[in-house]
Design a protein around this motif. Structure first.
Motif, mmCIF file in Angstrom:
data_model
loop_
_atom_site.group_PDB
_atom_site.id
_atom_site.type_symbol
_atom_site.label_atom_id
_atom_site.label_comp_id
_atom_site.label_asym_id
_atom_site.label_seq_id
_atom_site.Cartn_x
_atom_site.Cartn_y
_atom_site.Cartn_z
ATOM 1 N N TRP A 61 0.796 -1.391 -0.069
ATOM 2 C CA TRP A 61 -0.012 0.068 -0.068
ATOM 3 C C TRP A 61 0.796 1.302 -0.204
ATOM 4 O O TRP A 61 0.637 2.304 -0.555
ATOM 5 C CB TRP A 61 -0.889 -0.022 1.081
ATOM 6 N N ARG A 62 2.058 1.292 0.806
ATOM 7 C CA ARG A 62 2.748 2.468 0.764
ATOM 8 C C ARG A 62 3.458 2.710 -0.627
ATOM 9 O O ARG A 62 3.430 3.918 -1.206
ATOM 10 C CB ARG A 62 4.046 2.348 1.900
ATOM 11 N N ALA A 63 3.738 1.608 -1.137
ATOM 12 C CA ALA A 63 4.311 1.916 -2.698
ATOM 13 C C ALA A 63 3.090 2.409 -3.777
ATOM 14 O O ALA A 63 3.451 3.172 -4.472
ATOM 15 C CB ALA A 63 4.766 0.543 -3.257
ATOM 16 N N LEU A 112 8.327 8.486 -12.985
ATOM 17 C CA LEU A 112 7.951 8.553 -11.796
ATOM 18 C C LEU A 112 9.141 8.620 -10.644
ATOM 19 O O LEU A 112 10.224 7.766 -10.938
ATOM 20 C CB LEU A 112 7.193 7.344 -11.421
ATOM 21 N N SER A 113 9.112 9.538 -9.743
ATOM 22 C CA SER A 113 10.373 9.803 -8.778
ATOM 23 C C SER A 113 10.624 8.475 -8.106
ATOM 24 O O SER A 113 9.712 7.886 -7.840
ATOM 25 C CB SER A 113 10.281 10.973 -8.005
ATOM 26 N N SER A 114 11.781 8.431 -7.305
ATOM 27 C CA SER A 114 12.019 7.273 -6.469
ATOM 28 C C SER A 114 10.857 7.392 -5.346
ATOM 29 O O SER A 114 10.911 8.225 -4.817
ATOM 30 C CB SER A 114 13.406 7.337 -5.885
ATOM 31 N N PHE A 115 10.300 6.408 -5.196
ATOM 32 C CA PHE A 115 9.290 6.427 -4.501
ATOM 33 C C PHE A 115 9.362 5.558 -3.101
ATOM 34 O O PHE A 115 8.439 5.795 -2.106
ATOM 35 C CB PHE A 115 7.866 6.267 -5.024
ATOM 36 N N ALA A 116 9.721 4.322 -3.252
ATOM 37 C CA ALA A 116 9.590 3.116 -2.127
ATOM 38 C C ALA A 116 10.690 2.238 -2.365
ATOM 39 O O ALA A 116 11.476 1.904 -3.311
ATOM 40 C CB ALA A 116 8.149 2.767 -2.550
ATOM 41 N N LEU A 133 -1.858 4.675 -17.275
ATOM 42 C CA LEU A 133 -1.804 3.498 -17.097
ATOM 43 C C LEU A 133 -0.305 3.190 -16.195
ATOM 44 O O LEU A 133 0.863 3.636 -16.726
ATOM 45 C CB LEU A 133 -1.709 2.322 -17.957
ATOM 46 N N ALA A 134 -0.462 2.882 -15.086
ATOM 47 C CA ALA A 134 0.821 2.872 -14.198
ATOM 48 C C ALA A 134 0.831 1.536 -13.573
ATOM 49 O O ALA A 134 -0.334 1.026 -13.355
ATOM 50 C CB ALA A 134 0.997 3.900 -12.919
ATOM 51 N N ILE A 135 2.084 0.986 -13.576
ATOM 52 C CA ILE A 135 2.235 -0.387 -13.097
ATOM 53 C C ILE A 135 3.255 -0.046 -11.743
ATOM 54 O O ILE A 135 4.212 0.355 -11.754
ATOM 55 C CB ILE A 135 2.755 -1.434 -13.778
ATOM 56 N N GLU A 136 2.902 -0.757 -10.627
ATOM 57 C CA GLU A 136 3.862 -0.763 -9.576
ATOM 58 C C GLU A 136 3.761 -2.132 -8.781
ATOM 59 O O GLU A 136 2.792 -2.832 -8.673
ATOM 60 C CB GLU A 136 3.170 0.291 -8.636
ATOM 61 N N ALA A 137 5.112 -2.511 -8.383
ATOM 62 C CA ALA A 137 5.150 -3.663 -7.940
ATOM 63 C C ALA A 137 6.434 -3.982 -6.700
ATOM 64 O O ALA A 137 7.130 -3.107 -6.934
ATOM 65 C CB ALA A 137 5.573 -4.778 -8.870
ATOM 66 N N LEU A 138 6.152 -4.601 -5.720
ATOM 67 C CA LEU A 138 7.386 -4.981 -4.803
ATOM 68 C C LEU A 138 8.425 -5.888 -5.524
ATOM 69 O O LEU A 138 7.751 -6.387 -6.424
ATOM 70 C CB LEU A 138 6.910 -5.532 -3.488
ATOM 71 N N ASP A 139 9.601 -5.547 -5.267
ATOM 72 C CA ASP A 139 10.604 -6.414 -5.599
ATOM 73 C C ASP A 139 10.450 -7.839 -5.393
ATOM 74 O O ASP A 139 9.855 -8.115 -4.352
ATOM 75 C CB ASP A 139 12.045 -6.016 -5.055
ATOM 76 N N ILE A 147 5.238 -15.361 -5.459
ATOM 77 C CA ILE A 147 4.609 -14.173 -6.055
ATOM 78 C C ILE A 147 4.869 -12.791 -5.085
ATOM 79 O O ILE A 147 5.018 -12.992 -3.950
ATOM 80 C CB ILE A 147 3.321 -14.448 -6.065
ATOM 81 N N VAL A 148 4.632 -11.703 -5.832
ATOM 82 C CA VAL A 148 4.714 -10.547 -5.333
ATOM 83 C C VAL A 148 3.279 -9.725 -5.474
ATOM 84 O O VAL A 148 2.833 -10.005 -6.469
ATOM 85 C CB VAL A 148 5.788 -9.550 -5.425
ATOM 86 N N PRO A 149 3.050 -8.591 -4.859
ATOM 87 C CA PRO A 149 1.894 -7.771 -5.280
ATOM 88 C C PRO A 149 2.387 -6.707 -6.423
ATOM 89 O O PRO A 149 3.231 -6.411 -6.410
ATOM 90 C CB PRO A 149 1.496 -7.116 -3.914
#
Length: 163
Positions: A61-63, A112-116, A133-139, A147-149
């Motif tokens: 959620w923070r990311a 997108l700036s460095s964010f998380a 359309l943006a994509i965000e995922a945990l490493d 799997i990761v979100p």
């Protein structure tokens, strides 16, 4: 009398030109369908329920919130929605980015700036600057069971993938 005939001739030519132009505009409008969600990239799956514990959920959620904070001023807080997905932790983020970039023809990547910490993201904006359309995922290091979100943050209509 000649002016009246000349004016009627000009009106007739304009109407005739309009009669040709209107159907052409109609064909153009019909062929220009509004963009829809592209098909999910390889390595992405749709979970039936959220697959992660509270610690991972908090990081996720923070990311996602960091990306939303960058997009909402430009696209509107109420227009963006978040689509939750799972990502195979071995999937290369470049593959995901290439997949969406190839399907969003004419769209431009926006920074997108460095964010998380331990997360990655990218975003594409439509040629008219109104859709995103943006994509965000945990490493992958944050993996739970392989799997990761992953979150898709967008104002594209619906969640119908384009094949």
């Amino acid at each position: 009398m000649n002016n009246k005939i000349r004016n009627q001739g000009q009106i007739f030519r304009r109407l005739r030109a309009g009669a040709v132009l209107v159907p052409l505009l109609g064909l153009f409008a019909c062929s220009n369908e509004p963009p829809v969600m592209p098909a999910d990239a390889p390595g992405i799956s749709r979970p039936e329920e959220y697959s992660f514990g509270s610690e991972t959920h908090a990081k996720d959620w923070r990311a996602a919130r960091a990306v939303l904070d960058q997009l909402e001023p430009r696209f509107g807080e109420k227009s963006l929605h978040v689509l939750m997905r799972n990502l195979d932790s071995t999937t290369d983020p470049k593959t995901v980015k290439t997949h969406y970039g190839e399907r969003l023809t004419g769209w431009t990547e926006i920074p997108l700036s460095s964010f998380a910490e331990r997360a990655w993201a990218f975003a594409f904006v439509s040629p008219n600057g109104k859709l995103v359309l943006a994509i965000e995922a945990l490493d992958g290091s944050e993996s739970a069971g392989g799997i990761v979100p992953l979150n898709i943050l967008t104002n594209l209509e619906g969640d119908r993938p384009r094949q």
